[in-house]
Design a protein around this motif. Structure first.
Motif, PDB file in Angstrom:
ATOM      1  N   ASN A   1      50.248  10.676  46.494  1.00  0.00           N
ATOM      2  CA  ASN A   1      50.687  10.235  47.825  1.00  0.00           C
ATOM      3  C   ASN A   1      51.869  11.068  48.318  1.00  0.00           C
ATOM      4  O   ASN A   1      51.930  11.450  49.493  1.00  0.00           O
ATOM      5  CB  ASN A   1      51.055   8.755  47.798  1.00  0.00           C
ATOM      6  CG  ASN A   1      49.832   7.854  47.762  1.00  0.00           C
ATOM      7  OD1 ASN A   1      48.918   8.004  48.566  1.00  0.00           O
ATOM      8  ND2 ASN A   1      49.808   6.908  46.833  1.00  0.00           N
TER       9      ASN A   1
ATOM     10  N   HIS B   1      43.669  13.858  48.253  1.00  0.00           N
ATOM     11  CA  HIS B   1      42.815  12.770  48.733  1.00  0.00           C
ATOM     12  C   HIS B   1      41.680  12.510  47.746  1.00  0.00           C
ATOM     13  O   HIS B   1      41.276  11.364  47.521  1.00  0.00           O
ATOM     14  CB  HIS B   1      42.240  13.116  50.104  1.00  0.00           C
ATOM     15  CG  HIS B   1      43.248  13.110  51.205  1.00  0.00           C
ATOM     16  ND1 HIS B   1      44.136  12.067  51.407  1.00  0.00           N
ATOM     17  CD2 HIS B   1      43.514  14.025  52.183  1.00  0.00           C
ATOM     18  CE1 HIS B   1      44.902  12.330  52.455  1.00  0.00           C
ATOM     19  NE2 HIS B   1      44.547  13.507  52.937  1.00  0.00           N
TER      20      HIS B   1
ATOM     21  N   ARG C   1      40.787   9.157  45.709  1.00  0.00           N
ATOM     22  CA  ARG C   1      39.467   8.626  46.041  1.00  0.00           C
ATOM     23  C   ARG C   1      39.364   8.255  47.520  1.00  0.00           C
ATOM     24  O   ARG C   1      38.630   7.355  47.883  1.00  0.00           O
ATOM     25  CB  ARG C   1      39.129   7.445  45.124  1.00  0.00           C
ATOM     26  CG  ARG C   1      39.055   7.854  43.662  1.00  0.00           C
ATOM     27  CD  ARG C   1      39.110   6.689  42.722  1.00  0.00           C
ATOM     28  NE  ARG C   1      37.963   5.829  42.925  1.00  0.00           N
ATOM     29  CZ  ARG C   1      37.906   4.579  42.484  1.00  0.00           C
ATOM     30  NH1 ARG C   1      38.938   4.048  41.855  1.00  0.00           N
ATOM     31  NH2 ARG C   1      36.832   3.855  42.671  1.00  0.00           N
ATOM     32  N   ASN C   2      40.099   8.969  48.337  1.00  0.00           N
ATOM     33  CA  ASN C   2      39.973   8.846  49.786  1.00  0.00           C
ATOM     34  C   ASN C   2      38.992   9.917  50.259  1.00  0.00           C
ATOM     35  O   ASN C   2      39.374  10.972  50.769  1.00  0.00           O
ATOM     36  CB  ASN C   2      41.340   9.030  50.469  1.00  0.00           C
ATOM     37  CG  ASN C   2      42.313   7.930  50.119  1.00  0.00           C
ATOM     38  OD1 ASN C   2      41.913   6.797  49.871  1.00  0.00           O
ATOM     39  ND2 ASN C   2      43.592   8.252  50.083  1.00  0.00           N
TER      40      ASN C   2
ATOM     41  N   LYS D   1      38.852  11.364  53.935  1.00  0.00           N
ATOM     42  CA  LYS D   1      39.966  12.265  54.234  1.00  0.00           C
ATOM     43  C   LYS D   1      39.801  13.588  53.493  1.00  0.00           C
ATOM     44  O   LYS D   1      40.167  14.651  54.012  1.00  0.00           O
ATOM     45  CB  LYS D   1      41.300  11.600  53.871  1.00  0.00           C
ATOM     46  CG  LYS D   1      41.653  10.422  54.768  1.00  0.00           C
ATOM     47  CD  LYS D   1      42.998   9.828  54.389  1.00  0.00           C
ATOM     48  CE  LYS D   1      43.367   8.674  55.317  1.00  0.00           C
ATOM     49  NZ  LYS D   1      44.684   8.076  54.961  1.00  0.00           N
TER      50      LYS D   1
END
Length: 277
Positions: A27, A60, A64-65, A68
């Protein structure tokens, strides 16, 4: 001196972002790469910007986004259409999203990456990924046990269990006392689907066979083949078409290997390591 200062600030900011990624502070790394793109990296430096988009996509990916991740890979490819690693990562994320359109996009990216492959090893590896993606595409229009539980294909055991408990409690017949007959029938049908999804996905061997492409109705048949035939791993062996292939595409590519053994590539992403250029 102003130019030297800008270059130093850019280098420092990127190093901070790279360090955050290496420390698995994904993040933080996303924020740092975003700031680098928005504030420090010149708009006309397309080569570096494409790498920064790809690096942010890797974050990302680790989080696991997948939507994105796909978006950032697309931005990287708009600046460098031959960025092989971005093609491979975008394909893997699209397959993990798992819809029919996403599966086809994944196949398209793999086919483009195959055209850009520089070695026989790369071609072989990508060809296997294309075969796996085509099996997944054939199944995309059928019942998707992951979607029934509201999950992506890289869901963990705990996520499967948590989603099952939540849905089973919501759809349980005892909770339908005030529902209409039609609503009770719909809830009962969904309840059966949720139980089937949990039964298969919570069993590692059944899940692997399902991920290989074996229909859920034939999951207990050791001789069943993916998609009803055409591609077999032999005698019910659990090769893991999705578990060991798609998940590797998704996770192992974090360090850029992608199953390529670190082979050299030309333009479009270079070697098999994560970009800290």
């Amino acid at each position: 001196f102003q130019m030297v200062k800008l270059i130093r600030n850019l280098k420092k900011q990127k190093e901070l972002a790279d360090a955050a990624y290496k420390s698995r502070k994904y993040n933080d790394a996303v924020e740092l790469y975003t700031e680098t793109l928005d504030t420090y990296c010149p708009k006309d430096n397309e080569s570096l910007r494409s790498k920064l988009y790809f690096n942010r996509a890797a974050c990302h990916n680790a989080l696991r986004n997948h939507e994105k991740c796909v978006a950032d890979c697309t931005s990287a490819l708009e600046l460098n259409p031959e960025y092989t690693k971005a093609l491979l990562r975008r394909a893997a994320s699209n397959l993990l999203i798992g819809g029919k359109a996403e599966c086809q996009r994944g196949i398209n990216d793999y086919e483009r990456a195959y055209e850009l492959a520089k070695t026989d090893e790369e071609e072989h590896d990508i060809k296997e990924k294309i075969q796996a993606a085509k099996i997944q595409l054939k199944r995309a229009g059928r019942k998707d046990l992951y979607k029934i539980l509201g999950l992506n294909r890289d869901a963990t055991e705990s996520e499967i269990k948590k989603s099952y408990r939540k849905l089973a409690m919501k759809l349980h017949p005892d909770r339908q006392a005030n529902a209409t007959p039609e609503e009770k029938e719909q809830a009962e049908a969904k309840f059966r689907e949720v139980n089937l999804a949990h039964e298969i996905l919570s069993d590692s061997q059944k899940r692997t066979r399902y991920d290989q492409g074996v229909d859920e109705q034939e999951i207990d048949d050791p001789h069943a083949r993916p998609g009803g035939g055409g591609h077999s791993h032999g005698g019910g062996g659990f090769g893991g078409m999705d578990q060991e292939m798609l998940f590797q595409m998704f996770m192992q590519q974090q360090m850029g290997g992608g199953g390529m053994g670190g082979s050299r590539r030309g333009r479009g992403g270079g070697g098999g390591s994560f970009h800290f250029g």
